[in-house]
Each structure stands twice: as C-alpha cells, then as structure tokens.
Scaffold this motif. Sequence first.
Motif, PDB file in Angstrom:
ATOM      1  N   MET A   1       0.816  -1.192   0.000  1.00 52.72           N
ATOM      2  CA  MET A   1       0.000   0.000   0.000  1.00 52.72           C
ATOM      3  C   MET A   1       0.860   1.256   0.000  1.00 52.72           C
ATOM      4  O   MET A   1       0.568   2.216  -0.708  1.00 52.72           O
ATOM      5  N   ALA A   2       1.921   1.271   0.796  1.00 53.00           N
ATOM      6  CA  ALA A   2       2.800   2.443   0.855  1.00 53.00           C
ATOM      7  C   ALA A   2       3.428   2.694  -0.506  1.00 53.00           C
ATOM      8  O   ALA A   2       3.628   3.843  -0.895  1.00 53.00           O
ATOM      9  N   ALA A   3       3.715   1.625  -1.229  1.00 54.51           N
ATOM     10  CA  ALA A   3       4.312   1.776  -2.559  1.00 54.51           C
ATOM     11  C   ALA A   3       3.329   2.445  -3.514  1.00 54.51           C
ATOM     12  O   ALA A   3       3.716   3.294  -4.320  1.00 54.51           O
ATOM     13  N   SER A   4       2.048   2.097  -3.415  1.00 55.88           N
ATOM     14  CA  SER A   4       1.066   2.702  -4.317  1.00 55.88           C
ATOM     15  C   SER A   4       0.853   4.179  -3.997  1.00 55.88           C
ATOM     16  O   SER A   4       0.606   4.988  -4.896  1.00 55.88           O
ATOM     17  N   VAL A   5       0.948   4.551  -2.724  1.00 54.71           N
ATOM     18  CA  VAL A   5       0.846   5.965  -2.333  1.00 54.71           C
ATOM     19  C   VAL A   5       2.038   6.729  -2.888  1.00 54.71           C
ATOM     20  O   VAL A   5       1.889   7.834  -3.420  1.00 54.71           O
ATOM     21  N   HIS A   6       3.212   6.136  -2.782  1.00 53.68           N
ATOM     22  CA  HIS A   6       4.418   6.780  -3.309  1.00 53.68           C
ATOM     23  C   HIS A   6       4.315   6.964  -4.826  1.00 53.68           C
ATOM     24  O   HIS A   6       4.601   8.037  -5.340  1.00 53.68           O
ATOM     25  N   VAL A   7       3.899   5.934  -5.528  1.00 51.96           N
ATOM     26  CA  VAL A   7       3.751   6.006  -6.986  1.00 51.96           C
ATOM     27  C   VAL A   7       2.755   7.096  -7.354  1.00 51.96           C
ATOM     28  O   VAL A   7       2.969   7.869  -8.291  1.00 51.96           O
ATOM     29  N   GLY A  45      14.064   3.437 -10.510  1.00 51.01           N
ATOM     30  CA  GLY A  45      14.515   2.390  -9.601  1.00 51.01           C
ATOM     31  C   GLY A  45      15.528   2.868  -8.579  1.00 51.01           C
ATOM     32  O   GLY A  45      16.316   2.077  -8.077  1.00 51.01           O
ATOM     33  N   ALA A  46      15.481   4.147  -8.239  1.00 47.92           N
ATOM     34  CA  ALA A  46      16.464   4.721  -7.306  1.00 47.92           C
ATOM     35  C   ALA A  46      16.227   4.215  -5.883  1.00 47.92           C
ATOM     36  O   ALA A  46      15.123   3.812  -5.508  1.00 47.92           O
ATOM     37  N   ALA A  47      17.301   4.277  -5.093  1.00 53.73           N
ATOM     38  CA  ALA A  47      17.225   3.887  -3.687  1.00 53.73           C
ATOM     39  C   ALA A  47      16.368   4.883  -2.910  1.00 53.73           C
ATOM     40  O   ALA A  47      16.248   6.049  -3.293  1.00 53.73           O
ATOM     41  N   ALA A  48      15.785   4.429  -1.815  1.00 48.28           N
ATOM     42  CA  ALA A  48      14.855   5.245  -1.022  1.00 48.28           C
ATOM     43  C   ALA A  48      15.471   6.577  -0.592  1.00 48.28           C
ATOM     44  O   ALA A  48      14.810   7.614  -0.633  1.00 48.28           O
ATOM     45  N   PHE A  54      15.417  13.578  -4.457  1.00 50.70           N
ATOM     46  CA  PHE A  54      14.855  13.775  -5.795  1.00 50.70           C
ATOM     47  C   PHE A  54      13.479  14.432  -5.707  1.00 50.70           C
ATOM     48  O   PHE A  54      13.205  15.442  -6.365  1.00 50.70           O
ATOM     49  N   MET A  55      12.611  13.873  -4.877  1.00 55.62           N
ATOM     50  CA  MET A  55      11.259  14.411  -4.742  1.00 55.62           C
ATOM     51  C   MET A  55      11.266  15.808  -4.131  1.00 55.62           C
ATOM     52  O   MET A  55      10.516  16.685  -4.568  1.00 55.62           O
ATOM     53  N   ALA A  56      12.123  16.037  -3.153  1.00 56.03           N
ATOM     54  CA  ALA A  56      12.199  17.359  -2.527  1.00 56.03           C
ATOM     55  C   ALA A  56      12.615  18.419  -3.543  1.00 56.03           C
ATOM     56  O   ALA A  56      12.025  19.509  -3.598  1.00 56.03           O
TER      57      ALA A  56
END
Length: 123
Positions: A1-7, A45-48, A54-56
């Motif tokens: 679920m957390a992955a889908s929120v991130h996507v 496929g970047a590391a967490a 990146f997002m910031a």
Amino acid sequence: MAASVHVSKVRSLYKRILVLHRFLPIDLRALGDQYVKDEFRRHKGAAAEEVKGFMAEWENYKATMQTQVLESAGDQNSSVKFGANLPEGKLGSFQEDQIGQLYELMLESTKSTRQFDIQEDSK
C-alpha cells in the motif's frame, strides 16, 4: 500500500510539472518536458534515500514554476523570467555526472539557434 501511495505522489508531481510547462515559451517547454521525462525515468529504480532528495528538489521546482506562472499571468505587459539561479554552495553536493548534465542543460538552454524548429499548433 505504501508503494502505491508513493507512486501516486510521483505521478501527481510529474503531471503537475508538465502542466506548468505549458505556460513556458515553446522552446523552453520542449527542453523542459524532455528533461523532466528523462529524469523521472532515470530515477524509477532509485534507492529510497536518493528518492527523498529527488522528490524534494522537484517539489521545490514545482513551487517555483507555480509562482512564476502566476506572476506571468498577472502581469501581461512585462516579460517574466522563468527559472532560478543555482546557489554555488549547492554545486558541492552534486555528483560529477550531475554537474556534467547541468552543464549540458545550460549549453542547450543558452543556444542562440535551437536544434529543432519548434512551432506552436495553429488553432
């Protein structure tokens, strides 16, 4: 679920940036769209830890673009400059390949003649 929120967050940011690019001059829009697409694809496929930075940075870019687009819409008579200066201190945190990429982007964006003859669709 957390992955889908991130996507979902990544897609939303990506789409919002492309929408904001619609307000750029046509040559900057083409360059910006391609750059955004390449960067988001490259970081798929970047590391967490890398994804956080990146997002910031892309959230900051989106906020800057939103402000500049609103300024340009409110002031039809003057030419609004898009973009922002990069603080020198920030260059120290860049990797060598990022500096090379930034240099290539600078060269492309400051060319007097563009690689492509981009024209807006006539409506």
